[in-house]
Design a protein around this motif. Structure first.
Motif, PDB file in Angstrom:
ATOM      1  N   ASP A   1       0.826  -1.208   0.000  1.00  0.00           N
ATOM      2  CA  ASP A   1       0.000   0.000   0.000  1.00  0.00           C
ATOM      3  C   ASP A   1       0.858   1.254   0.000  1.00  0.00           C
ATOM      4  O   ASP A   1       0.569   2.220  -0.698  1.00  0.00           O
ATOM      5  N   TYR A   2       1.917   1.232   0.800  1.00  0.00           N
ATOM      6  CA  TYR A   2       2.860   2.352   0.809  1.00  0.00           C
ATOM      7  C   TYR A   2       4.193   1.870   1.383  1.00  0.00           C
ATOM      8  O   TYR A   2       4.274   0.813   2.023  1.00  0.00           O
ATOM      9  N   THR A   3       5.232   2.641   1.132  1.00  0.00           N
ATOM     10  CA  THR A   3       6.599   2.292   1.541  1.00  0.00           C
ATOM     11  C   THR A   3       7.131   3.352   2.475  1.00  0.00           C
ATOM     12  O   THR A   3       6.954   4.555   2.233  1.00  0.00           O
ATOM     13  N   GLU A   4       7.791   2.902   3.550  1.00  0.00           N
ATOM     14  CA  GLU A   4       8.454   3.806   4.491  1.00  0.00           C
ATOM     15  C   GLU A   4       9.949   3.552   4.469  1.00  0.00           C
ATOM     16  O   GLU A   4      10.395   2.403   4.445  1.00  0.00           O
ATOM     17  N   PHE A   5      10.720   4.640   4.489  1.00  0.00           N
ATOM     18  CA  PHE A   5      12.171   4.524   4.570  1.00  0.00           C
ATOM     19  C   PHE A   5      12.577   4.682   6.032  1.00  0.00           C
ATOM     20  O   PHE A   5      12.195   5.649   6.689  1.00  0.00           O
ATOM     21  N   GLU A   6      13.360   3.734   6.519  1.00  0.00           N
ATOM     22  CA  GLU A   6      13.680   3.695   7.938  1.00  0.00           C
ATOM     23  C   GLU A   6      15.148   4.031   8.177  1.00  0.00           C
ATOM     24  O   GLU A   6      15.628   5.060   7.717  1.00  0.00           O
ATOM     25  N   SER A   7      15.857   3.173   8.881  1.00  0.00           N
ATOM     26  CA  SER A   7      17.230   3.474   9.294  1.00  0.00           C
ATOM     27  C   SER A   7      18.190   3.540   8.110  1.00  0.00           C
ATOM     28  O   SER A   7      17.994   2.867   7.084  1.00  0.00           O
ATOM     29  N   VAL A   8      19.231   4.328   8.284  1.00  0.00           N
ATOM     30  CA  VAL A   8      20.261   4.518   7.255  1.00  0.00           C
ATOM     31  C   VAL A   8      21.628   4.252   7.871  1.00  0.00           C
ATOM     32  O   VAL A   8      21.857   4.514   9.058  1.00  0.00           O
ATOM     33  N   GLY A   9      22.531   3.700   7.080  1.00  0.00           N
ATOM     34  CA  GLY A   9      23.931   3.565   7.461  1.00  0.00           C
ATOM     35  C   GLY A   9      24.807   4.087   6.344  1.00  0.00           C
ATOM     36  O   GLY A   9      24.435   4.026   5.164  1.00  0.00           O
TER      37      GLY A   9
ATOM     38  N   VAL B   1      14.038  -0.467   4.376  1.00  0.00           N
ATOM     39  CA  VAL B   1      12.757  -0.089   3.788  1.00  0.00           C
ATOM     40  C   VAL B   1      11.673  -1.006   4.343  1.00  0.00           C
ATOM     41  O   VAL B   1      11.865  -2.226   4.452  1.00  0.00           O
ATOM     42  N   SER B   2      10.536  -0.429   4.691  1.00  0.00           N
ATOM     43  CA  SER B   2       9.382  -1.183   5.159  1.00  0.00           C
ATOM     44  C   SER B   2       8.234  -1.018   4.170  1.00  0.00           C
ATOM     45  O   SER B   2       7.808   0.115   3.898  1.00  0.00           O
ATOM     46  N   ASN B   3       7.765  -2.132   3.616  1.00  0.00           N
ATOM     47  CA  ASN B   3       6.612  -2.125   2.711  1.00  0.00           C
ATOM     48  C   ASN B   3       5.369  -2.503   3.503  1.00  0.00           C
ATOM     49  O   ASN B   3       5.293  -3.585   4.089  1.00  0.00           O
ATOM     50  N   ASN B   4       4.400  -1.607   3.533  1.00  0.00           N
ATOM     51  CA  ASN B   4       3.218  -1.788   4.374  1.00  0.00           C
ATOM     52  C   ASN B   4       1.993  -2.114   3.533  1.00  0.00           C
ATOM     53  O   ASN B   4       1.802  -1.574   2.429  1.00  0.00           O
TER      54      ASN B   4
ATOM     55  N   ASP C   1      -2.280  -4.512   7.593  1.00  0.00           N
ATOM     56  CA  ASP C   1      -1.343  -4.186   8.664  1.00  0.00           C
ATOM     57  C   ASP C   1      -0.097  -5.063   8.668  1.00  0.00           C
ATOM     58  O   ASP C   1       0.714  -4.985   9.597  1.00  0.00           O
ATOM     59  N   ASN C   2       0.073  -5.901   7.665  1.00  0.00           N
ATOM     60  CA  ASN C   2       1.317  -6.653   7.536  1.00  0.00           C
ATOM     61  C   ASN C   2       2.384  -5.768   6.902  1.00  0.00           C
ATOM     62  O   ASN C   2       2.089  -4.714   6.331  1.00  0.00           O
ATOM     63  N   GLU C   3       3.619  -6.222   6.985  1.00  0.00           N
ATOM     64  CA  GLU C   3       4.702  -5.492   6.356  1.00  0.00           C
ATOM     65  C   GLU C   3       5.808  -6.449   5.950  1.00  0.00           C
ATOM     66  O   GLU C   3       5.957  -7.538   6.518  1.00  0.00           O
ATOM     67  N   THR C   4       6.556  -6.059   4.954  1.00  0.00           N
ATOM     68  CA  THR C   4       7.755  -6.789   4.542  1.00  0.00           C
ATOM     69  C   THR C   4       8.924  -5.817   4.524  1.00  0.00           C
ATOM     70  O   THR C   4       8.744  -4.605   4.367  1.00  0.00           O
ATOM     71  N   LYS C   5      10.106  -6.364   4.703  1.00  0.00           N
ATOM     72  CA  LYS C   5      11.305  -5.538   4.780  1.00  0.00           C
ATOM     73  C   LYS C   5      12.191  -5.724   3.542  1.00  0.00           C
ATOM     74  O   LYS C   5      12.252  -6.803   2.968  1.00  0.00           O
TER      75      LYS C   5
ATOM     76  N   VAL D   1      18.136  -9.095   3.906  1.00  0.00           N
ATOM     77  CA  VAL D   1      17.600  -8.427   5.094  1.00  0.00           C
ATOM     78  C   VAL D   1      18.066  -9.169   6.338  1.00  0.00           C
ATOM     79  O   VAL D   1      17.948 -10.392   6.412  1.00  0.00           O
ATOM     80  N   PRO D   2      18.615  -8.458   7.345  1.00  0.00           N
ATOM     81  CA  PRO D   2      19.040  -9.132   8.581  1.00  0.00           C
ATOM     82  C   PRO D   2      17.840  -9.591   9.397  1.00  0.00           C
ATOM     83  O   PRO D   2      16.706  -9.153   9.177  1.00  0.00           O
ATOM     84  N   GLU D   3      18.093 -10.469  10.374  1.00  0.00           N
ATOM     85  CA  GLU D   3      17.010 -11.018  11.191  1.00  0.00           C
ATOM     86  C   GLU D   3      16.556 -10.055  12.279  1.00  0.00           C
ATOM     87  O   GLU D   3      15.520 -10.279  12.894  1.00  0.00           O
ATOM     88  N   VAL D   4      17.325  -9.022  12.556  1.00  0.00           N
ATOM     89  CA  VAL D   4      16.942  -8.040  13.566  1.00  0.00           C
ATOM     90  C   VAL D   4      16.727  -6.695  12.891  1.00  0.00           C
ATOM     91  O   VAL D   4      17.174  -6.467  11.760  1.00  0.00           O
ATOM     92  N   SER D   5      16.038  -5.810  13.590  1.00  0.00           N
ATOM     93  CA  SER D   5      15.710  -4.500  13.031  1.00  0.00           C
ATOM     94  C   SER D   5      16.685  -3.444  13.533  1.00  0.00           C
ATOM     95  O   SER D   5      16.929  -3.336  14.737  1.00  0.00           O
ATOM     96  N   ALA D   6      17.231  -2.668  12.605  1.00  0.00           N
ATOM     97  CA  ALA D   6      18.130  -1.570  12.974  1.00  0.00           C
ATOM     98  C   ALA D   6      17.313  -0.416  13.529  1.00  0.00           C
ATOM     99  O   ALA D   6      16.270  -0.051  12.986  1.00  0.00           O
ATOM    100  N   LEU D   7      17.782   0.144  14.630  1.00  0.00           N
ATOM    101  CA  LEU D   7      17.135   1.288  15.251  1.00  0.00           C
ATOM    102  C   LEU D   7      18.056   2.484  15.059  1.00  0.00           C
ATOM    103  O   LEU D   7      19.061   2.617  15.744  1.00  0.00           O
ATOM    104  N   GLY D   8      17.746   3.321  14.087  1.00  0.00           N
ATOM    105  CA  GLY D   8      18.671   4.372  13.690  1.00  0.00           C
ATOM    106  C   GLY D   8      18.884   5.414  14.755  1.00  0.00           C
ATOM    107  O   GLY D   8      17.948   5.824  15.432  1.00  0.00           O
ATOM    108  N   ASN D   9      20.130   5.832  14.941  1.00  0.00           N
ATOM    109  CA  ASN D   9      20.424   7.020  15.744  1.00  0.00           C
ATOM    110  C   ASN D   9      21.437   7.842  14.968  1.00  0.00           C
ATOM    111  O   ASN D   9      22.619   7.569  14.972  1.00  0.00           O
ATOM    112  N   SER D  10      20.929   8.822  14.253  1.00  0.00           N
ATOM    113  CA  SER D  10      21.812   9.692  13.488  1.00  0.00           C
ATOM    114  C   SER D  10      22.484  10.677  14.439  1.00  0.00           C
ATOM    115  O   SER D  10      22.257  10.683  15.641  1.00  0.00           O
TER     116      SER D  10
END
Length: 368
Positions: free
Chosen positions: A153-161, A177-180, A184-188, A205-214
């Protein structure tokens, strides 16, 4: 009458370039006009690396300060970047604000990742750019060509390295990237940009989610690090890393603090003298306990700062081991761990927890 012999003394070329590699970028840009040999030599990977390492080794750091202006309400404040100057290490001042082309929406201030060899990655929504503040060069990255699931339905851009591949002299950007979907499901997905090819590709895609802190230097020796969380974890579960050379993800354990939910503990990763460093602290305690860790084969606690009234958010290190903090009144302060002296620098923000400081050494890196 005795003849006069005219002697000419020349310095070896290696010595000349060693001297030049210690000069500021502003001087070297001017000296490119001396001759074509100098101009081309200043752009070789060897000279660029030597110049940057000399400034790091001599602790010739520049500081960029981000803080909010305008209304005290978080929903109404906006942000600006300023060079943070000091002449004697005692008094600090902000001069003209820094304008970022293509990111001039004051209400949606971009995230800044880096530095990596003196350059930064700038992100705002789906727009990315590379920025060298020393040369003022700015390169807007192309939109990713990676295909998204057609049913999303829409795409969100998340953490960056953002980091550097020393084997191919290439700068790379990793973006999660999160595809929603409507159910309410999503793919990475994970996209990888290469400056050498000026193009994107999809990687695993890694098995864990990156939590960005710029606004922290998370790139250490060709590897970028994120605090990470598993699918069912409330707080941090590990540290995710990405090797810019082999383009692979891996994980490592957290430093030995009592991890909890996001409302209890914060984990900030940074480059600490060429090693992965971590700053951990609790949001809940009034007299905060702040721990500084470093990874050298295993986690080692360097020191702990306990019971310092009035400090809120750690912002980074000054040149001599002191730490910048935002205090409880929204003011920039400098803390000396050896003397426990807390010095107010006379700079304040309108919105609390909105300050950030980036330290970088000058660089000649270009994006051509």
């Amino acid at each position: 009458m005795l003849g006069l012999s005219k002697t000419r003394s020349e310095l070896p070329e290696m010595l000349v370039f060693d001297i030049l590699s210690k000069l500021p970028v502003k001087s070297l840009i001017r000296f490119k006009c001396v001759c074509k040999h100098w101009s081309s030599s200043f752009q070789t990977p060897l000279f660029i690396t030597q110049h940057h390492h000399n400034h790091l080794r001599n602790n010739n750091l520049n500081f960029i300060f981000k803080h909010s202006l305008g209304d005290s309400s978080p929903d109404l404040c906006y942000f600006n970047l300023f060079p943070l100057y000091t002449e004697d290490g005692q008094s600090f001042s902000l001069k003209q604000n820094i304008r970022l082309p293509f990111f001039d929406d004051r209400w949606r201030f971009p995230e800044v990742y880096g530095p990596c060899n003196g350059i930064f990655c700038v992100e705002s929504e789906d727009n990315l750019a590379l920025w060298n503040p020393s040369t003022r060069q700015f390169k807007i990255l192309p939109q990713s060509s990676v295909q998204r699931p057609p049913a999303a339905d829409y795409t969100e851009f998340e953490s960056v390295g953002f980091g550097y591949d020393s084997q191919t002299y290439d700068y790379k950007v990793v973006r999660f990237v999160s595809n929603n979907y409507k159910n309410d499901n999503e793919t990475k997905q994970v996209d990888l940009y290469s400056l050498n090819g000026n193009s994107w590709k999809e990687i695993s895609v890694p098995e864990v989610s990156a939590l960005g802190n710029s606004w922290y230097d998370n790139h250490v020796n060709g590897i970028y690090y994120w605090a990470a969380s598993g699918a069912n974890d409330v707080g941090y579960s590990c540290i995710l890393s990405f090797d810019m050379v082999n383009e692979r993800f891996s994980t490592l354990s957290l430093p030995g603090f009592n991890g909890g939910g996001f409302l209890e503990y914060e984990l900030l990763l940074l480059n600490f003298n060429g090693l992965l460093g971590a700053v951990t602290f609790s949001w809940e305690t009034i007299l905060k306990s702040i721990e500084i860790w470093v990874m050298s084969g295993s986690w080692t606690k360097l020191f702990i700062i306990e019971s310092v009234p009035g400090i809120d958010m750690p912002l980074g290190f000054w040149k001599n081991g002191e730490l910048f903090f935002e205090n409880s009144d929204g003011e920039l302060v400098l803390f000396d761990p050896s003397t426990r002296e807390l010095k107010n620098l006379g700079i304040h923000t309108c919105c609390k927890e909105s300050m950030s400081i980036i330290a970088y050494a000058e660089s000649l890196v270009t994006f051509n």
